[in-house]
Design an enzyme around this catalytic site. Structure first.
Site, PDB file in Angstrom:
ATOM      1  N   GLY A   1       0.923  -1.137  -0.242  1.00 12.40           N
ATOM      2  CA  GLY A   1       0.227   0.233   0.424  1.00 12.40           C
ATOM      3  C   GLY A   1       0.755   1.357   0.184  1.00 12.40           C
ATOM      4  O   GLY A   1       0.631   2.400  -1.103  1.00 12.40           O
TER       5      GLY A   1
ATOM      6  N   THR B   1      10.187   4.369   5.999  1.00 14.01           N
ATOM      7  CA  THR B   1       9.721   4.598   6.990  1.00 14.01           C
ATOM      8  C   THR B   1       8.964   3.484   7.932  1.00 14.01           C
ATOM      9  O   THR B   1       7.874   3.515   8.095  1.00 14.01           O
ATOM     10  CB  THR B   1       8.817   5.546   6.110  1.00 14.01           C
ATOM     11  OG1 THR B   1       7.895   4.408   5.352  1.00 14.01           O
ATOM     12  CG2 THR B   1       8.902   7.166   5.837  1.00 14.01           C
TER      13      THR B   1
ATOM     14  N   ARG C   1      10.318  -0.101  10.127  1.00 16.51           N
ATOM     15  CA  ARG C   1      10.527  -0.893  10.886  1.00 16.51           C
ATOM     16  C   ARG C   1      12.146  -0.325  10.540  1.00 16.51           C
ATOM     17  O   ARG C   1      12.466  -0.358   9.994  1.00 16.51           O
ATOM     18  CB  ARG C   1       9.497  -1.598  11.458  1.00 16.51           C
ATOM     19  CG  ARG C   1       8.229  -2.046  11.542  1.00 16.51           C
ATOM     20  CD  ARG C   1       8.001  -0.737  13.103  1.00 16.51           C
ATOM     21  NE  ARG C   1       6.537  -1.025  13.171  1.00 16.51           N
ATOM     22  CZ  ARG C   1       5.959  -0.296  12.731  1.00 16.51           C
ATOM     23  NH1 ARG C   1       6.618   0.879  12.516  1.00 16.51           N
ATOM     24  NH2 ARG C   1       4.729  -0.684  12.996  1.00 16.51           N
TER      25      ARG C   1
ATOM     26  N   GLU D   1      13.166   2.939  19.337  1.00 13.50           N
ATOM     27  CA  GLU D   1      12.374   3.975  19.760  1.00 13.50           C
ATOM     28  C   GLU D   1      11.801   3.757  21.174  1.00 13.50           C
ATOM     29  O   GLU D   1      11.047   2.528  21.673  1.00 13.50           O
ATOM     30  CB  GLU D   1      11.178   4.169  18.701  1.00 13.50           C
ATOM     31  CG  GLU D   1      11.840   3.675  16.922  1.00 13.50           C
ATOM     32  CD  GLU D   1      10.593   4.167  16.549  1.00 13.50           C
ATOM     33  OE1 GLU D   1       8.733   4.014  16.809  1.00 13.50           O
ATOM     34  OE2 GLU D   1      10.959   3.773  15.206  1.00 13.50           O
TER      35      GLU D   1
ATOM     36  N   HIS E   1       8.676   9.639  13.964  1.00 11.26           N
ATOM     37  CA  HIS E   1       7.623   8.248  13.349  1.00 11.26           C
ATOM     38  C   HIS E   1       6.657   9.224  13.474  1.00 11.26           C
ATOM     39  O   HIS E   1       5.606   8.697  13.957  1.00 11.26           O
ATOM     40  CB  HIS E   1       7.956   7.658  14.279  1.00 11.26           C
ATOM     41  CG  HIS E   1       7.058   6.242  14.259  1.00 11.26           C
ATOM     42  ND1 HIS E   1       7.451   5.154  14.766  1.00 11.26           N
ATOM     43  CD2 HIS E   1       6.568   5.353  13.349  1.00 11.26           C
ATOM     44  CE1 HIS E   1       6.977   3.465  13.979  1.00 11.26           C
ATOM     45  NE2 HIS E   1       6.119   4.416  13.526  1.00 11.26           N
TER      46      HIS E   1
HETATM   47  N1  LIG Z   1       6.665   5.689   9.617  1.00 13.14           N
HETATM   48  C1  LIG Z   1       5.341   4.701  10.337  1.00 13.14           C
HETATM   49  O1  LIG Z   1       4.387   5.539  10.407  1.00 13.14           O
HETATM   50  C2  LIG Z   1       4.544   4.259   9.625  1.00 13.14           C
HETATM   51  C3  LIG Z   1       3.324   4.095   9.125  1.00 13.14           C
HETATM   52  C4  LIG Z   1       2.011   2.771   8.320  1.00 13.14           C
HETATM   53  C5  LIG Z   1       3.130   1.618   8.210  1.00 13.14           C
HETATM   54  N2  LIG Z   1       4.590   1.778   8.767  1.00 13.14           N
HETATM   55  C6  LIG Z   1       5.107   0.561   8.102  1.00 13.14           C
HETATM   56  O2  LIG Z   1       5.197   0.487   6.566  1.00 13.14           O
HETATM   57  C7  LIG Z   1       5.166  -1.206   6.617  1.00 13.14           C
HETATM   58  C8  LIG Z   1       5.088  -1.266   5.359  1.00 13.14           C
HETATM   59  O3  LIG Z   1       2.816  -0.616   5.045  1.00 13.14           O
HETATM   60  P1  LIG Z   1       1.661  -1.389   4.109  1.00 13.14           P
HETATM   61  O4  LIG Z   1       0.642  -0.322   4.231  1.00 13.14           O
HETATM   62  O5  LIG Z   1       2.609  -0.509   2.637  1.00 13.14           O
HETATM   63  O6  LIG Z   1       1.958  -2.827   4.304  1.00 13.14           O
HETATM   64  P2  LIG Z   1       1.783  -3.833   2.876  1.00 13.14           P
HETATM   65  O7  LIG Z   1       2.074  -5.285   3.448  1.00 13.14           O
HETATM   66  O8  LIG Z   1       0.686  -3.350   1.649  1.00 13.14           O
HETATM   67  O9  LIG Z   1       2.888  -3.784   1.834  1.00 13.14           O
HETATM   68  C9  LIG Z   1       4.792  -4.544   2.471  1.00 13.14           C
HETATM   69  C10 LIG Z   1       5.067  -4.921   0.885  1.00 13.14           C
HETATM   70  O10 LIG Z   1       5.919  -5.453   1.994  1.00 13.14           O
HETATM   71  C11 LIG Z   1       5.966  -6.808   0.380  1.00 13.14           C
HETATM   72  N3  LIG Z   1       6.838  -7.884   1.518  1.00 13.14           N
HETATM   73  C12 LIG Z   1       7.274  -8.795   2.594  1.00 13.14           C
HETATM   74  N4  LIG Z   1       7.979  -9.173   2.624  1.00 13.14           N
HETATM   75  C13 LIG Z   1       9.135  -8.924   2.011  1.00 13.14           C
HETATM   76  C14 LIG Z   1       9.732  -9.753   1.756  1.00 13.14           C
HETATM   77  N5  LIG Z   1      10.455 -10.307   2.576  1.00 13.14           N
HETATM   78  N6  LIG Z   1      10.844  -9.027   0.795  1.00 13.14           N
HETATM   79  C15 LIG Z   1      10.341  -8.215  -0.794  1.00 13.14           C
HETATM   80  N7  LIG Z   1       9.194  -8.023   0.402  1.00 13.14           N
HETATM   81  C16 LIG Z   1       8.596  -8.343   0.892  1.00 13.14           C
HETATM   82  C17 LIG Z   1       4.928  -7.394   0.402  1.00 13.14           C
HETATM   83  O11 LIG Z   1       4.752  -8.391  -0.458  1.00 13.14           O
HETATM   84  C18 LIG Z   1       3.966  -6.116   1.175  1.00 13.14           C
HETATM   85  O12 LIG Z   1       3.994  -5.950  -1.146  1.00 13.14           O
HETATM   86  C19 LIG Z   1       4.027  -1.507   7.659  1.00 13.14           C
HETATM   87  O13 LIG Z   1       4.703  -3.280   7.906  1.00 13.14           O
HETATM   88  C20 LIG Z   1       4.695  -1.165   9.024  1.00 13.14           C
HETATM   89  O14 LIG Z   1       5.996  -1.375   9.250  1.00 13.14           O
HETATM   90  C21 LIG Z   1       5.205   2.962   8.956  1.00 13.14           C
END
Ligand SMILES: NC(=O)c1ccc[n+]([C@@H]2O[C@H](COP(=O)([O-])OP(=O)(O)OC[C@H]3O[C@@H](n4cnc5c(N)ncnc54)[C@H](O)[C@@H]3O)[C@@H](O)[C@H]2O)c1
Length: 366
Positions: A200, A280, A282, A311, A329
């Site tokens: 996403g 952004t 983890r 953190e 964050h």
């Molecule tokens: N900084 C912030 O405040 C903040 C906010 C929201 C989310 N996040 C982090 O961002 C991450 C991603 O969020 P999202 O909503 O896009 O998640 P998502 O599940 O929509 O997308 C994650 C993508 O990573 C891919 N993926 C997973 N494991 C993988 C691997 N080993 N190798 C390659 N690709 C891999 C998945 O196939 C997927 O396409 C969250 O899990 C969260 O930790 C941080």
């Protein structure tokens, strides 16, 4: 006479109405007692919407914000104030009090609990495999976070490539210093960005940077069918090829056992000299030690970080690295996104009560 008659009629009506109200209140309280119980482990901001959503569906119990882990477990036991609850709402805020929903905590939950509605896209705070063993469903809030987090990555990338954050820090220290805007800073247009994890947020980030335009490469667990044709896919076998071309590596994978330090020293050294890393996702998905080393020896020209390993007690060396753009964050820290996330998490919990399943059940449990 007429007045007396009318008064006595009104009194009779009133007393009848009082009886009706009293009996419906009793019926209501009877129903309220019979409603399933859910608990909010963290305070909710949109209380009116929450009340309206659960009205007649579930009894919503707010726990005292001072409740710590031991007290939380105690209250869930038979005879405790949370006895019989079937679902929980929680956000990262409760980490400091209740802690992670790790294997230990999950094993202490009563068998009545069958759903944990997490507010946030990243649900590494919850041990989903332990939940699976206990038959507990877990939902998160995908989508609601995409705009705010992708925008944060965009800011970090622009600031690191242009040296804006360093320049502002210098200006605030009283130095009108324009010398940073030389060889170490770059235009964004035409540069190459590699996205690790095109979910996403990664996809939204791709849409934003496409506007410059930048050339966009990506590696994800699998090729993303929804990706536009201008997102060039690289599978695992061709990962090195992707890294060698990238001016920017933007990290968007979730934190799991598999992705811990996925961007390690080897990956960092495969990036071209002078590249920048934006994280952004983890802190734990990028090897911080290797990143600091590469910044110090000039292999990386900058980094943009919203997330860190420990953190909020982050490695203090970050404060002294000038070409590191740092945020505490703030990925989803906008009123709009917080609202979307909270209501989506509550909706998942409410749907679980009504139908036995929240729409955003996490992929591991689908
Ligand atoms: N900084 C912030 O405040 C903040 C906010 C929201 C989310 N996040 C982090 O961002 C991450 C991603 O969020 P999202 O909503 O896009 O998640 P998502 O599940 O929509 O997308 C994650 C993508 O990573 C891919 N993926 C997973 N494991 C993988 C691997 N080993 N190798 C390659 N690709 C891999 C998945 O196939 C997927 O396409 C969250 O899990 C969260 O930790 C941080």
């Amino acid at each position: 006479m007429f007045l007396n008659q009318s008064l006595s009629n009104s009194m009779r009506n009133l007393s009848q109405r009082v009886k009706v109200v009293a009996s419906s209140a009793a019926a209501y309280s009877q129903t309220a007692k019979m409603l399933p119980r859910v608990v909010l482990c963290d305070p909710v901001e949109y209380q009116y919407e929450c009340k309206a959503m659960f009205d007649g569906v579930a009894e919503v119990i707010k726990i005292d914000p001072s409740t710590d882990r031991r007290e939380f477990i105690r209250r869930l036991q038979p005879g405790g104030t949370l006895e019989g609850v079937i679902g929980l709402f929680e956000r990262n805020q409760s980490i400091g009090r209740i802690g992670r929903f790790d294997e230990d905590l999950i094993s202490e939950l009563p068998s009545s609990i069958k759903w944990i509605a997490h507010m946030g896209a990243g649900y590494d705070k919850v041990d989903v495999l332990a939940c699976k063993e206990r038959g507990i469903g877990v939902s998160n809030t995908p989508g609601a976070v995409d705009d705010a987090t992708a925008t944060t990555a965009l800011y970090l990338m622009i600031s690191a490539l242009r040296g804006f954050s360093a320049a502002e820090r210098s200006l605030r220290a009283g130095n009108w210093n324009r010398s940073h805007s030389s060889e170490s800073t770059h235009d964004i247009t035409g540069r190459i960005v590699a996205i690790l994890g095109l979910g996403g947020i990664g996809l939204r980030f791709a849409e934003l940077v496409h506007a410059f335009p930048m050339r966009i490469l990506y590696h994800s667990r699998r090729k993303v069918a929804a990706a536009p044709e201008w997102c060039e896919h690289y599978d695992k076998e061709h990962l090195d090829e992707m890294l060698a071309q990238a001016d920017v590596l933007s990290v968007h994978v979730p934190y799991t056992k598999e992705t811990r330090n996925i961007v390690d020293e080897t990956v960092i050294r495969k990036l071209k000299k002078g590249a920048i890393i934006v994280n952004t996702a983890r802190g734990q998905v990028v090897d911080e030690e290797a990143m600091i080393k590469a910044l110090r020896d000039g292999h990386l020209s900058g980094v943009g970080l919203d997330v860190f390993c420990n953190e909020p007690n982050i490695d203090r060396r970050w404060y002294d690295i000038p070409n590191a753009v740092l945020l505490p964050h703030l990925g989803t820290a906008t009123a709009d996104s917080r609202k979307k996330m909270e209501l989506q998490a509550l909706r998942n919990l409410c749907d679980f009560v009504l139908t036995g399943k929240g729409a955003d059940i996490v992929p591991e449990l689908r």
